[in-house]
Design an enzyme around this catalytic site. Structure first.
Site, PDB file in Angstrom:
ATOM      1  CD  GLU A 215     -52.774 -17.013  11.777  1.00  0.00           C
ATOM      2  OE1 GLU A 215     -53.447 -16.767  12.782  1.00  0.00           O
ATOM      3  OE2 GLU A 215     -53.196 -16.856  10.610  1.00  0.00           O
TER       4      GLU A 215
ATOM      5  CG  ASP B  91     -56.736 -15.535   4.735  1.00  0.00           C
ATOM      6  OD1 ASP B  91     -56.456 -16.416   3.900  1.00  0.00           O
ATOM      7  OD2 ASP B  91     -55.985 -15.262   5.684  1.00  0.00           O
ATOM      8  CB  SER B  92     -57.501 -19.813   6.088  1.00  0.00           C
ATOM      9  OG  SER B  92     -56.225 -19.248   5.912  1.00  0.00           O
TER      10      SER B  92
ATOM     11  CB  CYS C 202     -57.379 -17.378   1.225  1.00  0.00           C
ATOM     12  SG  CYS C 202     -56.721 -18.955   1.814  1.00  0.00           S
TER      13      CYS C 202
ATOM     14  CG  HIS D 133     -50.548 -15.999   6.813  1.00  0.00           C
ATOM     15  ND1 HIS D 133     -51.700 -16.431   6.218  1.00  0.00           N
ATOM     16  CD2 HIS D 133     -50.778 -16.020   8.158  1.00  0.00           C
ATOM     17  CE1 HIS D 133     -52.589 -16.710   7.156  1.00  0.00           C
ATOM     18  NE2 HIS D 133     -52.053 -16.474   8.340  1.00  0.00           N
TER      19      HIS D 133
ATOM     20  CB  CYS E 189     -49.047 -18.197   1.536  1.00  0.00           C
ATOM     21  SG  CYS E 189     -49.811 -18.235   3.158  1.00  0.00           S
TER      22      CYS E 189
HETATM   23  N1  DGL Z   1     -53.792 -17.478   3.835  1.00  0.00           N
HETATM   24  C1  DGL Z   1     -53.601 -18.804   3.324  1.00  0.00           C
HETATM   25  C2  DGL Z   1     -53.156 -18.729   1.863  1.00  0.00           C
HETATM   26  O1  DGL Z   1     -53.053 -17.673   1.271  1.00  0.00           O
HETATM   27  C3  DGL Z   1     -52.616 -19.615   4.062  1.00  0.00           C
HETATM   28  C4  DGL Z   1     -52.895 -19.903   5.504  1.00  0.00           C
HETATM   29  C5  DGL Z   1     -53.488 -21.257   5.739  1.00  0.00           C
HETATM   30  O2  DGL Z   1     -52.810 -22.280   5.596  1.00  0.00           O
HETATM   31  O3  DGL Z   1     -54.652 -21.270   6.093  1.00  0.00           O
HETATM   32  O4  DGL Z   1     -52.905 -19.754   1.281  1.00  0.00           O
END
Ligand code: DGL
Length: 271
Positions: free
Chosen positions: A154, A10-11, A73, A189, A187
């Site tokens: 975050e 993931d990011s 992600c 998160h 997303c």
């Molecule tokens: N985890 C990323 C997603 O599912 C979102 C977070 C980011 O913008 O890096 O899209």
């Protein structure tokens, strides 16, 4: 049988929201997780940059001999899935959007009005809209970008008035004007703020892609005869490109465990 770990990435820390469901349903499996916490968020970056980062991470995980790659992600899944599959044709690569779209297309909704909340890049890609409409053309799909959720999460600003106000700011009109009855947390998160959303909009049916993806992981491993065995004595390893206190706190919270039970490692990719 294959006891090698599954590579999740993931990011940042959002992809961790899939892991409790993996451990609950496939307890013999082990993971190597990579969160690109040094370069997060991806959701407002140029697609070419996201592709470059995603390739670097996949390269790293493949070098660790993972048996499968899971893109935990939405932003990377929406923009890089085909490129990753082309670059690594010998390993199964699963994106998060299709399993969730299947769930949405097959579930009963009251008014057939589906809402997607996601990053700017995921929204602009139209990936959810296209996939859901392909599977069920009768559904009306609306999406909206909610970019401030990620930095708040975050920072751990969650059970808090600031988060609730931000939810109202982004979602009140979106839900009301489009008569949304089913909401996709587009997303990784966002499952972290699921309880806030449920409290504010108690009538919404919520689909969590971080949850839906694990069923598909099981199917793929089963078809390939690659499920891990009970004797699997490998470890779960969590890499981050910025091993901050924040990452360590959030991982303990999401996985509901103590730091002493976790193997956390720093990995600086070649930028
Ligand atoms: N985890 C990323 C997603 O599912 C979102 C977070 C980011 O913008 O890096 O899209």
């Amino acid at each position: 049988m294959d006891n090698r770990p599954i590579g999740f990435f993931d990011s940042g820390l959002g992809g961790l929201t899939s892991i409790p469901n993996l451990f609950e349903n496939l307890p013999n499996e082990r993971v190597i997780y990579f969160g690109d916490t040094a370069r997060t968020p991806y959701g407002s970056k140029a697609v070419s940059t996201i592709k470059q980062y995603a390739m670097e991470i996949a390269e790293f995980l493949v070098s660790k001999d993972v048996k499968m790659l899971v893109i935990a992600c939405n932003t990377i899944s929406a923009t890089c899935l085909d490129d990753l599959r082309e670059r690594f044709p010998d390993i199964p690569i699963l994106g998060i959007i299709s399993p969730a779209a299947k769930k949405v297309a097959g579930c009963c909704t009251k008014d057939n009005n589906i809402g997607i909340i996601a990053t700017k890049v995921t929204t602009q890609s139209g990936a959810y809209r296209k996939r859901i409409k392909e599977l069920n053309p009768d559904l009306r799909v609306f999406d909206t970008a909610t970019p401030v959720f990620v930095p708040l999460i975050e920072e751990g600003i969650i059970e808090n008035e600031i988060m609730d106000l931000t939810i109202h700011y982004y979602m009140d009109e979106f839900i009301r004007d489009n008569k949304i009855d089913t909401l996709v947390l587009g997303c990784t998160h966002y499952p972290i703020i699921r309880e806030n959303i449920e409290r504010i909009y108690p009538d919404l049916k919520i689909i969590n892609p971080s949850y839906e993806i694990i069923d598909r992981v099981r199917q793929i491993l089963k078809n390939d005869d690659a499920l891990a065995g009970r004797d699997n004595d490998r470890e779960n390893i969590f890499y981050a490109s910025d091993l901050s206190e924040n990452f360590s706190n959030m991982i303990q919270k999401i996985l509901e465990t103590e730091k002493s039970n976790l193997i956390l490692k720093f990995k600086n990719l070649e930028f």
